[in-house]
Design an enzyme around this catalytic site. Structure first.
Site, PDB file in Angstrom:
ATOM      1  N   ASP A 264     -12.584   5.222   2.447  1.00  0.00           N
ATOM      2  CA  ASP A 264     -10.333   5.405   2.752  1.00  0.00           C
ATOM      3  C   ASP A 264     -10.496   6.052   2.555  1.00  0.00           C
ATOM      4  O   ASP A 264     -10.547   7.758   1.371  1.00  0.00           O
ATOM      5  CB  ASP A 264     -11.089   4.045   1.259  1.00  0.00           C
TER       6      ASP A 264
ATOM      7  N   LYS B 144       3.065  11.159  -3.655  1.00  0.00           N
ATOM      8  CA  LYS B 144       2.049  10.670  -4.327  1.00  0.00           C
ATOM      9  C   LYS B 144       1.465  12.117  -4.436  1.00  0.00           C
ATOM     10  O   LYS B 144       0.471  11.238  -5.752  1.00  0.00           O
ATOM     11  CB  LYS B 144       1.251   9.451  -3.419  1.00  0.00           C
TER      12      LYS B 144
ATOM     13  N   ASP C 124       0.967  -1.209   0.658  1.00  0.00           N
ATOM     14  CA  ASP C 124      -0.209  -0.172   0.185  1.00  0.00           C
ATOM     15  C   ASP C 124       0.864   1.222  -0.078  1.00  0.00           C
ATOM     16  O   ASP C 124       1.561   1.626   1.202  1.00  0.00           O
ATOM     17  CB  ASP C 124      -1.022   0.029   1.296  1.00  0.00           C
TER      18      ASP C 124
END
Length: 631
Positions: free
Chosen positions: A204, A74, A13
């Protein structure tokens, strides 16, 4: 290094703030701790005059070396320097961002006394390499294969960049798995023990991305993604930024000094704000204390949970709007949601939990798996499923994704024929039959489109498939079987086969070509609603024109049949010939005719033909009757 009884694959992840690695071993999931004993590793890289630190060591020195400590890679990966989100974020980052030669953002640091420039992919590859090393050490073998998770709304460029980073790190990517889908697998291992089908909403909210998915899990563990939504640029870092902005303003008001341009001060303030955010999840008030923050000034302040919530209330409300949008797409009322699952560290924020509970009328929230580990947990199940074919427990766990937009072919009149509707669970296969639309047609050109509009040209052209050397025959006689096959990885294969000659051809459309940003997808869906009336009118008109064209063609074909002409009188033959000729010409000059005009013309033609057929049938009956009387 030793080897396992079967090939191993890990799951990573790759988070905005923290990353996690897991493996399916001894018939269970194991979250692998790093050398500090922590089950998650900061997605952070620090460059110094002597070394490059990754993970915990990098984060621990961030306050004193902020200009050379890189995080949030990211949020940069796969984006351009001109991206509005990049421009907004870089104002608050303590490290320097410049525009690269290809328009991509470059991260500038000082490493071993020299200025260095890195792509976001390179920084992410260092984190991925770190996670690989952690797994290799624990498993005592060199692991090459990995399932890596990404936000559901990562676009083509971001996914390709993530794969590139993984390749640099030495990984062979088995699959990029959407984060909420990974969480659905993780919880599916336990939730499917309940009787009957259950609807589960996966919420999430991580450090930098936000995803919502509604899935159905049946008693056998089959997971079907019904709908999803989210924002690839919303998360805990945004909450930190709001706090940083708040204290920058407070410092200026107190001391008349602007620290927004001082990288070191911003870096230290950011670390303190993140710590305060975590504390506020368990207490109602905390303090910020930073020695010599700027110009020798010690900064001390307090922040309450209520103030933190006030600063970020718009973000929290946006999350709830996304939840409602996901349910609307699934056409499911909130009362039919059986479980609400929390994933991602930012779901620990009390206000987020309270708003979710209020939205679902007090429903309890499922937190049985550590929200920081759930995504890696589920991805490890998929990794095992792809590698260990003999393990029935993981083989029984099936994940079905959905098509975000409809897929289809262009038909005569630039009409979009949907073959696979939007939100269809994948993998999925559908066959249709197409017929030639003109006499002696020797070639088929099949145009594949994606979208929700009636006119093909208002949708996205994905590719063309050509099938040549068809047997020459009258219109509609030659047929071609077209198959749409989309696999569980999201790759679409369109194939065409002509049975008489055996000619065939195929077109492969990758999952990256089918993926679009949330904004692009939302715009296409909104346009479909906005222009729904016009689209329906267009479809109605084109279908009416095609039906009339087919009727006239069939009439001309009948009048070429001598047996049929023999049943008609000479006068009727002339009438029918004239009608067919006039109708053919009428169609040529009235291609844009409105539906009502086409319907009237169709009624007129059918009325003329019916009267002649009825008159012919009466004449046949009279002839047969007279013949019987004579005998």
């Amino acid at each position: 290094m030793g080897t396992s009884s079967y090939d191993l694959a890990i799951a990573i992840d790759l988070g905005t703030t923290y990353s996690c690695v897991a493996v399916w071993k001894n018939n269970r999931i194991e979250i692998i701790a790093n050398e500090q004993g922590n089950r998650t590793t900061p997605s952070c890289i620090a460059f110094t005059d002597a070394d490059c630190f990754i993970g915990d060591p990098a984060k621990n020195q961030a306050a004193t070396n902020s200009a050379n400590t890189v995080f949030d890679a990211k949020r940069l990966i796969g984006r351009s320097y001109a991206d509005a989100n990049v421009q907004s974020d870089m104002k608050l980052w303590p490290f320097k961002i410049i525009k690269g030669e290809t328009g991509n953002p470059k991260i500038v640091v000082t490493y071993k006394g020299e200025e260095k420039q890195f792509d976001a992919e390179e920084i992410s590859s260092m984190v991925l390499k770190k996670m690989k090393d952690v797994a290799d050490t624990y498993l005592n073998t060199d692991i090459k294969k990995a399932v890596i998770t990404v936000p559901a709304y990562f676009n083509d460029s971001q996914r390709l960049a993530t794969e590139k980073a993984a390749k640099i790190a030495g990984h062979k990517v088995l699959r990029l798995l959407n984060e909420p889908n990974a969480a659905a697998i993780a919880y599916g291992l336990d939730l499917h023990k309940d009787r009957g089908d259950i609807n589960v909403l996966i919420f999430d909210l991580g450090g930098g991305t936000f995803d919502v998915s509604l899935v159905t899990i049946n008693s056998e563990g089959k997971i079907e993604v019904i709908a999803d939504g989210g924002d690839s640029h919303l998360g805990g870092e945004d909450f930190n930024n709001q706090m940083v902005n708040h204290f920058v303003v407070e410092f200026k008001n107190k001391y008349n000094k602007d620290i927004s341009k001082n990288c070191r001060a911003l870096g230290r303030l950011r670390v303190a704000c993140e710590r305060a955010k975590r504390v506020l999840s368990s207490t109602t008030e905390t303090s910020i204390d930073i020695d010599c923050l700027y110009d020798g000034i010690d900064f001390s302040s307090k922040i309450t949970r209520a103030k933190f919530e006030e600063l970020n209330i718009n973000f929290f409300r946006e999350c709830m709007k996304t939840v409602q949008g996901c349910l609307d797409d699934a056409k499911i009322n909130k009362s039919r949601v059986d479980k609400v699952v929390l994933v991602g560290g930012s779901t620990r924020i009390p206000m987020v939990q309270q708003m979710l509970q209020d939205f679902f009328h007090g429903k309890s929230l499922c937190r049985s798996i550590n929200p920081d580990e759930a995504v890696a947990y589920g991805a490890a199940v998929l990794a095992a499923k792809m590698i260990d074919k003999k393990n029935q427990k993981v083989q029984d766990m099936v994940l079905l994704d959905v098509t975000p937009l409809s897929l289809g072919l262009e038909e005569h009149g630039q009409l979009m024929r949907v073959v696979i509707p939007k939100n269809t669970p994948i993998p999925f296969t559908e066959e249709i039959t197409r017929y030639t639309t003109s006499d002696n047609q020797s070639c088929f050109v099949l145009k594949v489109y994606q979208g929700e509009r009636s006119r093909s040209i208002d949708n996205i052209l994905l590719g063309e498939l050509r099938l040549s050397n068809l047997p020459l025959a009258p219109r509609t006689v030659t047929s071609v079987t077209v198959c749409f096959d989309i696999d569980d990885d999201g790759t679409l294969k369109v194939s065409a086969h002509e049975p008489i000659t055996g000619n065939n051809n195929s077109l492969t459309i990758t999952k990256n070509q089918l993926k679009h940003t949330k904004e692009e997808t939302d715009k296409m869906l909104k346009d479909a609603v906005k222009y729904n009336v016009d689209d329906q009118e267009y479809r109605k008109r084109v279908e009416a024109y095609n039906a009339l064209d087919n009727f006239v063609y069939a009439l001309r074909a009948r009048m070429k049949d001598q047996d049929i002409r023999n049943t008609l009188s000479l006068e009727d033959c002339k009438t029918m010939d004239a009608v067919a000729k006039e109708a053919t010409h009428w169609l040529q000059v009235n291609k844009e005719a409105e539906y009502d005009v086409l319907a009237a013309k169709s009624k007129e033609l059918k009325c003329v033909c019916r009267s002649i057929y009825e008159k012919t049938n009466v004449r046949r009956s009279m002839t047969s009757y007279m013949s019987t009387k004579k005998n």
